[in-house]
Scaffold this motif. Structure first.
Motif, PDB file in Angstrom:
ATOM      1  N   TYR A   1     -11.216 -16.597   2.317  1.00  0.00           N
ATOM      2  CA  TYR A   1     -10.309 -15.960   3.497  1.00  0.00           C
ATOM      3  C   TYR A   1     -11.167 -14.470   3.596  1.00  0.00           C
ATOM      4  CZ  TYR A   1      -7.673 -12.842   0.221  1.00  0.00           C
ATOM      5  OH  TYR A   1      -7.506 -12.031  -0.774  1.00  0.00           O
ATOM      6  N   ASP A   2     -10.719 -13.953   4.879  1.00  0.00           N
ATOM      7  CA  ASP A   2     -11.331 -12.757   5.287  1.00  0.00           C
ATOM      8  C   ASP A   2     -10.578 -11.416   4.550  1.00  0.00           C
ATOM      9  OD1 ASP A   2     -12.249 -10.354   6.438  1.00  0.00           O
ATOM     10  OD2 ASP A   2     -11.767 -11.112   8.536  1.00  0.00           O
ATOM     11  N   ARG A   3     -11.000 -10.906   3.492  1.00  0.00           N
ATOM     12  CA  ARG A   3     -10.538  -9.749   2.858  1.00  0.00           C
ATOM     13  C   ARG A   3     -10.033  -8.469   3.846  1.00  0.00           C
ATOM     14  NH1 ARG A   3     -14.199  -8.616  -2.341  1.00  0.00           N
ATOM     15  NH2 ARG A   3     -15.519 -10.232  -1.179  1.00  0.00           N
ATOM     16  N   ALA A   4     -10.818  -8.304   4.761  1.00  0.00           N
ATOM     17  CA  ALA A   4     -10.658  -7.300   5.957  1.00  0.00           C
ATOM     18  C   ALA A   4      -9.133  -7.599   6.559  1.00  0.00           C
ATOM     19  CB  ALA A   4     -11.573  -7.209   7.002  1.00  0.00           C
ATOM     20  N   ALA A   5      -8.969  -8.868   6.728  1.00  0.00           N
ATOM     21  CA  ALA A   5      -7.682  -9.318   7.280  1.00  0.00           C
ATOM     22  C   ALA A   5      -6.512  -9.330   6.536  1.00  0.00           C
ATOM     23  CB  ALA A   5      -7.655 -11.112   7.628  1.00  0.00           C
ATOM     24  N   PHE A   6      -6.762  -9.518   5.284  1.00  0.00           N
ATOM     25  CA  PHE A   6      -5.522  -9.156   4.315  1.00  0.00           C
ATOM     26  C   PHE A   6      -5.365  -7.534   4.133  1.00  0.00           C
ATOM     27  CE2 PHE A   6      -4.611  -7.274   0.073  1.00  0.00           C
ATOM     28  CZ  PHE A   6      -3.611  -8.343  -0.560  1.00  0.00           C
ATOM     29  N   ASP A   7      -6.351  -6.784   4.359  1.00  0.00           N
ATOM     30  CA  ASP A   7      -5.868  -5.327   4.615  1.00  0.00           C
ATOM     31  C   ASP A   7      -5.050  -4.832   5.900  1.00  0.00           C
ATOM     32  OD1 ASP A   7      -7.343  -4.732   1.933  1.00  0.00           O
ATOM     33  OD2 ASP A   7      -9.157  -4.259   2.971  1.00  0.00           O
ATOM     34  N   ARG A   8      -5.661  -5.576   6.859  1.00  0.00           N
ATOM     35  CA  ARG A   8      -4.952  -5.375   8.015  1.00  0.00           C
ATOM     36  C   ARG A   8      -3.486  -5.821   7.877  1.00  0.00           C
ATOM     37  NH1 ARG A   8      -9.985  -7.205  10.142  1.00  0.00           N
ATOM     38  NH2 ARG A   8      -9.054  -9.283  10.489  1.00  0.00           N
ATOM     39  N   VAL A   9      -3.272  -7.002   7.272  1.00  0.00           N
ATOM     40  CA  VAL A   9      -1.928  -7.533   7.308  1.00  0.00           C
ATOM     41  C   VAL A   9      -1.059  -6.645   6.370  1.00  0.00           C
ATOM     42  CG1 VAL A   9      -0.519  -9.354   6.243  1.00  0.00           C
ATOM     43  CG2 VAL A   9      -2.633 -10.068   7.799  1.00  0.00           C
ATOM     44  N   VAL A  10      -1.528  -6.240   5.269  1.00  0.00           N
ATOM     45  CA  VAL A  10      -0.753  -5.381   4.395  1.00  0.00           C
ATOM     46  C   VAL A  10      -0.520  -3.905   4.844  1.00  0.00           C
ATOM     47  CG1 VAL A  10      -0.913  -4.321   2.097  1.00  0.00           C
ATOM     48  CG2 VAL A  10      -1.537  -6.649   2.367  1.00  0.00           C
ATOM     49  N   TYR A  11      -1.501  -3.369   5.345  1.00  0.00           N
ATOM     50  CA  TYR A  11      -1.664  -1.808   5.807  1.00  0.00           C
ATOM     51  C   TYR A  11      -1.439  -1.595   7.078  1.00  0.00           C
ATOM     52  CZ  TYR A  11      -2.762  -1.744   0.753  1.00  0.00           C
ATOM     53  OH  TYR A  11      -2.937  -1.763  -0.602  1.00  0.00           O
ATOM     54  N   ALA A  12      -1.613  -2.407   7.897  1.00  0.00           N
ATOM     55  CA  ALA A  12      -1.629  -2.146   9.489  1.00  0.00           C
ATOM     56  C   ALA A  12      -0.447  -2.814  10.331  1.00  0.00           C
ATOM     57  CB  ALA A  12      -2.903  -2.411  10.145  1.00  0.00           C
ATOM     58  N   SER A  13       0.046  -3.922   9.653  1.00  0.00           N
ATOM     59  CA  SER A  13       1.192  -4.831  10.558  1.00  0.00           C
ATOM     60  C   SER A  13       2.627  -4.031  10.485  1.00  0.00           C
ATOM     61  CB  SER A  13       1.186  -6.350   9.678  1.00  0.00           C
ATOM     62  OG  SER A  13       1.774  -6.081   8.559  1.00  0.00           O
ATOM     63  N   GLY A  14       2.572  -3.284   9.554  1.00  0.00           N
ATOM     64  CA  GLY A  14       4.159  -2.727   9.409  1.00  0.00           C
ATOM     65  C   GLY A  14       5.060  -3.496   8.677  1.00  0.00           C
ATOM     66  N   ASP A  15       4.584  -4.824   8.264  1.00  0.00           N
ATOM     67  CA  ASP A  15       5.660  -5.834   7.488  1.00  0.00           C
ATOM     68  C   ASP A  15       5.553  -5.468   6.088  1.00  0.00           C
ATOM     69  OD1 ASP A  15       6.125  -7.143  10.169  1.00  0.00           O
ATOM     70  OD2 ASP A  15       4.321  -8.513   9.728  1.00  0.00           O
ATOM     71  N   PHE A  16       4.488  -4.937   5.595  1.00  0.00           N
ATOM     72  CA  PHE A  16       4.492  -4.581   4.210  1.00  0.00           C
ATOM     73  C   PHE A  16       4.045  -3.186   3.716  1.00  0.00           C
ATOM     74  CE2 PHE A  16       3.057  -8.782   5.092  1.00  0.00           C
ATOM     75  CZ  PHE A  16       3.825  -9.606   4.459  1.00  0.00           C
ATOM     76  N   THR A  17       4.315  -3.124   2.324  1.00  0.00           N
ATOM     77  CA  THR A  17       4.030  -1.630   2.052  1.00  0.00           C
ATOM     78  C   THR A  17       3.890  -1.835   0.539  1.00  0.00           C
ATOM     79  OG1 THR A  17       4.852   0.358   1.782  1.00  0.00           O
ATOM     80  CG2 THR A  17       6.706  -0.973   1.333  1.00  0.00           C
ATOM     81  N   GLU A  18       3.713  -0.869  -0.202  1.00  0.00           N
ATOM     82  CA  GLU A  18       3.543  -0.506  -1.673  1.00  0.00           C
ATOM     83  C   GLU A  18       4.475  -0.033  -2.357  1.00  0.00           C
ATOM     84  OE1 GLU A  18      -0.566   0.916  -3.468  1.00  0.00           O
ATOM     85  OE2 GLU A  18      -1.673  -0.061  -1.700  1.00  0.00           O
ATOM     86  N   GLN A  19       4.949  -0.518  -3.555  1.00  0.00           N
ATOM     87  CA  GLN A  19       6.001   0.567  -4.203  1.00  0.00           C
ATOM     88  C   GLN A  19       5.915  -0.246  -5.821  1.00  0.00           C
ATOM     89  OE1 GLN A  19       8.056   2.966  -5.866  1.00  0.00           O
ATOM     90  NE2 GLN A  19       7.757   3.268  -3.516  1.00  0.00           N
ATOM     91  N   TRP A  20       6.322   0.469  -6.520  1.00  0.00           N
ATOM     92  CA  TRP A  20       6.513  -0.064  -8.377  1.00  0.00           C
ATOM     93  C   TRP A  20       7.482  -1.219  -8.125  1.00  0.00           C
ATOM     94  CZ3 TRP A  20       3.318   0.890 -12.084  1.00  0.00           C
ATOM     95  CH2 TRP A  20       2.371   2.181 -11.869  1.00  0.00           C
TER      96      TRP A  20
END
Length: 396
Positions: free
Chosen positions: A69-88
């Motif tokens: 799959y397109d790793r750039a698409a993964f980054d967009r989904v995670v960091y640009a879509s607003g649907d996901f975030t990071e946390q412990w």
């Protein structure tokens, strides 16, 4: 419709677990952002690990289920879509933003007592307040954009955070004041105020701790299909003693069911939506940090697969290798492969290869070779190179 049973054969438990983890369907021909999003949601979280021996683990987890799959698409989904975030969560993890408030009761530095971010926050409180004000005024910032405290060595020798500015940013992240808005090509993080990144419906949502724990355990149960109490607790790194009463409450409410699994000493818990596929047709190399094998005792109970990550084991004491990936074939873990991407030589090096006891090498090797070739191509490498230890297995 849920399963109407109080006991499961071991092969049923395996298929149920693999289906819950997304191995019950063929890989899409052309994975899209929708496939990436659905896979992360199905897993509930994806552990971030930036060891780049092959590819950072959070990318590998999706590859195992979706193929190239397109790793750039993964980054967009995670960091640009607003649907996901990071946390412990399990460790540092990608989570749906809807899960963020379920973790709020854990967003304090007391959980990380002795870690460099907690020590730095305690040592430089005025500087910590200044950093938060700088992010508020200037917008998203990485550690390299901030000076260290005046008169203090910027570096923290031997600490994984590297510098005081990063330690302070990480401290604010742990406490929920900051969130991650971007990961750069070197995997460093850029932080912004959580109020700018986490939608108000989630950021302002107040959830009582026990209710949050029940919801986290249900996410874990759905991602497991069937699991013991310790397995469920480990998914979000809850203490087993804290998880057990919450699990009992979920059973009493009919949101989890107790079942027996063939060969398990522990009571198992079944998610109401769990369904057993008739068969699993999978061929996948599994990251050492894949949720399928997070809980090593569960991997042993389910697959008879005794697995240990040996990254921190001295070379002379390693049984298999530095970065060893299990190989899933249908509903069994049938081999393990020590891999390293040689980006200069443009080869995926197979440093070692082991077929599990009782498995047929002739049945295992063709799909394993194909998966290694597919992985190499996805990584932009020219092919696979088998080193001496792996060749011995191939020729045995």
């Amino acid at each position: 419709m849920g399963l109407n049973t109080n006991s499961l054969r071991l092969d049923e438990a395996r298929r149920l677990a693999l289906a819950a983890q997304g191995f019950d369907r063929p890989r899409p021909v052309r994975p899209t952002s929708r496939h990436i999003r659905e896979t992360i949601l199905r897993l509930g979280l994806v552990q971030i690990d930036c060891v780049n021996v092959v590819v950072p683990a959070h990318y590998q987890v999706l590859f195992s289920r979706l193929g190239p799959y397109d790793r750039a698409a993964f980054d967009r989904v995670v960091y640009a879509s607003g649907d996901f975030t990071e946390q412990w969560a399990h460790e540092a993890s990608i989570i749906p933003v809807s899960t963020w408030p379920l973790l709020r009761h854990r967003m304090h530095l007391g959980r990380f007592r002795g870690w460099p971010m907690a020590r730095a926050s305690h040592a430089y409180p005025d500087y910590g307040r200044w950093v938060l004000a700088e992010v508020a005024a200037r917008g998203p910032l990485g550690a390299e954009s901030l000076p260290g405290p005046e008169g203090v060595d910027r570096r923290i020798p031997g600490a994984w955070v590297g510098t005081v500015p990063r330690a302070i940013l990480e401290a604010h992240f742990v406490e929920g004041s900051l969130a991650v808005t971007e990961r750069r090509s070197d995997f460093s993080r850029v932080f912004d105020l959580a109020e700018r990144l986490i939608p108000g419906e989630h950021r302002c949502r107040e959830i009582q701790q026990h209710e949050a724990e029940r919801k986290l355990l249900l996410i874990a149960a759905k991602a497991h299909g069937v699991a013991a109490a310790k397995d469920l607790a480990d998914y979000f790194r809850m203490k087993a003693g804290d998880a057990k009463p919450r699990i009992a409450e979920l059973v009493a409410a009919g949101e989890l069911r107790e079942v027996e699994v063939e060969g398990w000493r522990e009571t198992a818990y079944l998610h109401p939506e769990a369904a057993i596929p008739k068969q699993i047709n999978a061929s996948a190399l599994i990251s050492p940090f894949d949720p399928l094998i997070w809980t090593r005792p569960r991997a042993l109970r389910l697959f008879g697969f005794d697995y240990r990550v040996e990254i921190f084991v001295p070379p002379a004491k390693r049984k298999h290798g530095f970065y060893v990936l299990p190989f899933l074939l249908d509903d069994r873990l049938v081999a393990r492969v020590d891999l390293k991407a040689d980006r200069v030589g443009r080869k995926l090096n197979v440093l070692g290869l082991w077929i599990e006891p009782g498995e047929d090498r002739k049945a295992v090797m063709p799909p394993l070779r194909q998966e290694l070739d597919t992985l190499a191509k996805w990584l932009g490498l020219d092919g696979v190179r088998y080193r001496q230890r792996a060749v011995k297995t191939l020729n045995s």
